[in-house]
Every structure is written in structure tokens, then in C-alpha cells.
Design a protein around this motif. Structure first.
Motif, PDB file in Angstrom:
ATOM      1  N   ASN A  35       0.824  -1.213   0.000  1.00 16.89           N
ATOM      2  CA  ASN A  35       0.000   0.000   0.000  1.00 16.89           C
ATOM      3  C   ASN A  35       0.857   1.262   0.000  1.00 16.89           C
ATOM      4  OD1 ASN A  35      -2.560  -1.151  -0.148  1.00 16.89           O
ATOM      5  ND2 ASN A  35      -2.629  -1.486   2.054  1.00 16.89           N
ATOM      6  N   ASN A  36       1.953   1.268   0.752  1.00 17.84           N
ATOM      7  CA  ASN A  36       2.852   2.429   0.748  1.00 17.84           C
ATOM      8  C   ASN A  36       3.475   2.644  -0.624  1.00 17.84           C
ATOM      9  OD1 ASN A  36       2.344   2.978   3.447  1.00 17.84           O
ATOM     10  ND2 ASN A  36       4.142   1.883   4.181  1.00 17.84           N
ATOM     11  N   THR A  37       3.859   1.562  -1.283  1.00 20.52           N
ATOM     12  CA  THR A  37       4.446   1.667  -2.619  1.00 20.52           C
ATOM     13  C   THR A  37       3.427   2.217  -3.615  1.00 20.52           C
ATOM     14  OG1 THR A  37       5.956  -0.160  -2.162  1.00 20.52           O
ATOM     15  CG2 THR A  37       5.585   0.387  -4.483  1.00 20.52           C
ATOM     16  N   VAL A  38       2.208   1.710  -3.565  1.00 18.56           N
ATOM     17  CA  VAL A  38       1.155   2.205  -4.459  1.00 18.56           C
ATOM     18  C   VAL A  38       0.903   3.688  -4.188  1.00 18.56           C
ATOM     19  CG1 VAL A  38      -1.293   2.031  -5.079  1.00 18.56           C
ATOM     20  CG2 VAL A  38       0.075  -0.043  -4.813  1.00 18.56           C
ATOM     21  N   SER A  39       0.847   4.080  -2.917  1.00 21.07           N
ATOM     22  CA  SER A  39       0.635   5.491  -2.571  1.00 21.07           C
ATOM     23  C   SER A  39       1.734   6.373  -3.149  1.00 21.07           C
ATOM     24  CB  SER A  39       0.579   5.674  -1.055  1.00 21.07           C
ATOM     25  OG  SER A  39      -0.577   5.081  -0.539  1.00 21.07           O
ATOM     26  N   GLU A  40       2.976   5.929  -3.049  1.00 22.38           N
ATOM     27  CA  GLU A  40       4.089   6.698  -3.602  1.00 22.38           C
ATOM     28  C   GLU A  40       3.952   6.849  -5.114  1.00 22.38           C
ATOM     29  OE1 GLU A  40       7.782   4.903  -2.371  1.00 22.38           O
ATOM     30  OE2 GLU A  40       7.249   5.105  -0.253  1.00 22.38           O
TER      31      GLU A  40
ATOM     32  N   ASN B 102       3.419  10.449  -6.943  1.00 22.89           N
ATOM     33  CA  ASN B 102       4.426  10.885  -7.917  1.00 22.89           C
ATOM     34  C   ASN B 102       3.954  10.762  -9.356  1.00 22.89           C
ATOM     35  OD1 ASN B 102       6.318  11.470  -5.880  1.00 22.89           O
ATOM     36  ND2 ASN B 102       6.890   9.333  -5.754  1.00 22.89           N
ATOM     37  N   ASP B 103       2.675  10.412  -9.529  1.00 20.04           N
ATOM     38  CA  ASP B 103       2.066  10.282 -10.858  1.00 20.04           C
ATOM     39  C   ASP B 103       2.907   9.386 -11.762  1.00 20.04           C
ATOM     40  OD1 ASP B 103      -0.044  10.784 -12.577  1.00 20.04           O
ATOM     41  OD2 ASP B 103       0.925  12.526 -13.477  1.00 20.04           O
ATOM     42  N   GLU B 104       3.311   8.225 -11.213  1.00 15.56           N
ATOM     43  CA  GLU B 104       4.181   7.295 -11.936  1.00 15.56           C
ATOM     44  C   GLU B 104       3.448   6.122 -12.557  1.00 15.56           C
ATOM     45  OE1 GLU B 104       7.445   6.045  -9.476  1.00 15.56           O
ATOM     46  OE2 GLU B 104       7.918   8.092  -8.884  1.00 15.56           O
ATOM     47  N   ILE B 105       2.141   6.038 -12.376  1.00 14.21           N
ATOM     48  CA  ILE B 105       1.402   4.898 -12.928  1.00 14.21           C
ATOM     49  C   ILE B 105       1.217   5.123 -14.411  1.00 14.21           C
ATOM     50  CG2 ILE B 105      -0.764   3.610 -12.862  1.00 14.21           C
ATOM     51  CD1 ILE B 105      -0.909   4.261  -9.879  1.00 14.21           C
ATOM     52  N   PRO B 106       1.756   4.214 -15.228  1.00  9.77           N
ATOM     53  CA  PRO B 106       1.642   4.405 -16.684  1.00  9.77           C
ATOM     54  C   PRO B 106       0.215   4.141 -17.156  1.00  9.77           C
ATOM     55  CG  PRO B 106       2.734   2.334 -16.186  1.00  9.77           C
ATOM     56  CD  PRO B 106       2.502   3.033 -14.868  1.00  9.77           C
TER      57      PRO B 106
END
Length: 153
Positions: A137-142, A146-150
Motif C-alpha cells: 500500500n505504501n508503494t502504491v501510494s508513492e 508521484n504520478d508514476e502509474i503508466p
């Protein structure tokens, strides 16, 4: 050997379906809290009063969607809109005493269900699962922050 991400994706979807299937209500059943209402109330309980924009951002939803959901918890008397002391133009959503009680009862009910569901898990297995889930969950939040989800292919 197969890619473990395939299994993780499938299991996450299964978890999502199973979680949605668990009826959220207080132990004595005065309220039947929809998932969205429960989520909003827990967010406020965990993080204090929130602006509607903060709630929308926390759930990655459109503000108009959150507005409708917030109106429902206010109508139930579980939350109130109060003036934001740092900006008189803005409002904060805060729990009423009844709302705080509803969250406490609903969480106690869900935790009791977890105790029953995981009764044959050892303490170590539960702690390992909790750590892995927290890390995920912390990784997904980051990634979201950071708008890193492609975008999808």
C-alpha cells in the motif's frame, strides 16, 4: 516458472471482490454503511477533518462523486461540514459523536470477522501478511503521489 505478478494481480482482484462482499455495518446494525461511507468515515477518523478535495484525492475520485457520498454521511448524522479555520471559504468534513461511534463499532465488527476468518493463522503469519500489505500500500501510494502509474497499453 510463471510470473508471480500474474498470481498477485489475480489475488488482489479476488481480495477486492471478497472485501466488497463483506457487509459493512455496526455490530448492533443501527447503520448500514455503504463501502464509500465507511471509507470516508475511516479516513476522517484516521486523519482528522478533511476538505472535500482531500477526500476526493485520497480515493482518486472526481469531487462531484465525493460530494454525493459526503452528503449521504451528513444526512445520516455521522459527519458535519464545519468551517476551515485556516480558510473561511472552505469547509471541512468532521465526524459527529454518532459518526465516531459508528466507525468504532464497524471497525470492531470487521476486526472480529478477521479474527474468525484468520483463526487458524499463526501470529507470525498475520504479522508477515500485515507487513507485506502495508509495504504494498505504501508503494502504491508513492506511485500515485508521484504520478508514476503508466496509462494502459
Amino acid at each position: 516458472m510463471s510470473n508471480p505478478n500474474n498470481e498477485i494481480e489475480q489475488q488482489l482482484f479476488t481480495l477486492l471482490r471478497r472485501t466488497f462482499a463483506i457487509h459493512v455495518s455496526t455490530a448492533s446494525g443501527e447503520y448500514e454503511l455503504e463501502r464509500s461511507a465507511y471509507g470516508i468515515l475511516c479516513l476522517i477518523d484516521d486523519n482528522g477533518p478533511q476538505r472535500l478535495g482531500q477526500i476526493a484525492q485520497a480515493f482518486n475520485l472526481d469531487p462531484s462523486t465525493i460530494t454525493r457520498q459526503v452528503q449521504a454521511v451528513v444526512k445520516l448524522g455521522l459527519a458535519d461540514k464545519v468551517g476551515d479555520p485556516s480558510d473561511r471559504r472552505a469547509t471541512l468534513l468532521s465526524l459527529t459523536a454518532e459518526g465516531r461511534d459508528a466507525v468504532v463499532r464497524a471497525r470492531a465488527h470487521r476486526r472480529k470477522m478477521l479474527d474468525l476468518i484468520m483463526s487458524d493463522w499463526s501470529l507470525e503469519e498475520r504479522e508477515t501478511f500485515a507487513r507485506a500489505l502495508r509495504r504494498f500500500n505504501n508503494t502504491v501510494s508513492e506511485w500515485i503521489e508521484n504520478d508514476e502509474i503508466p496509462p494502459p497499453d
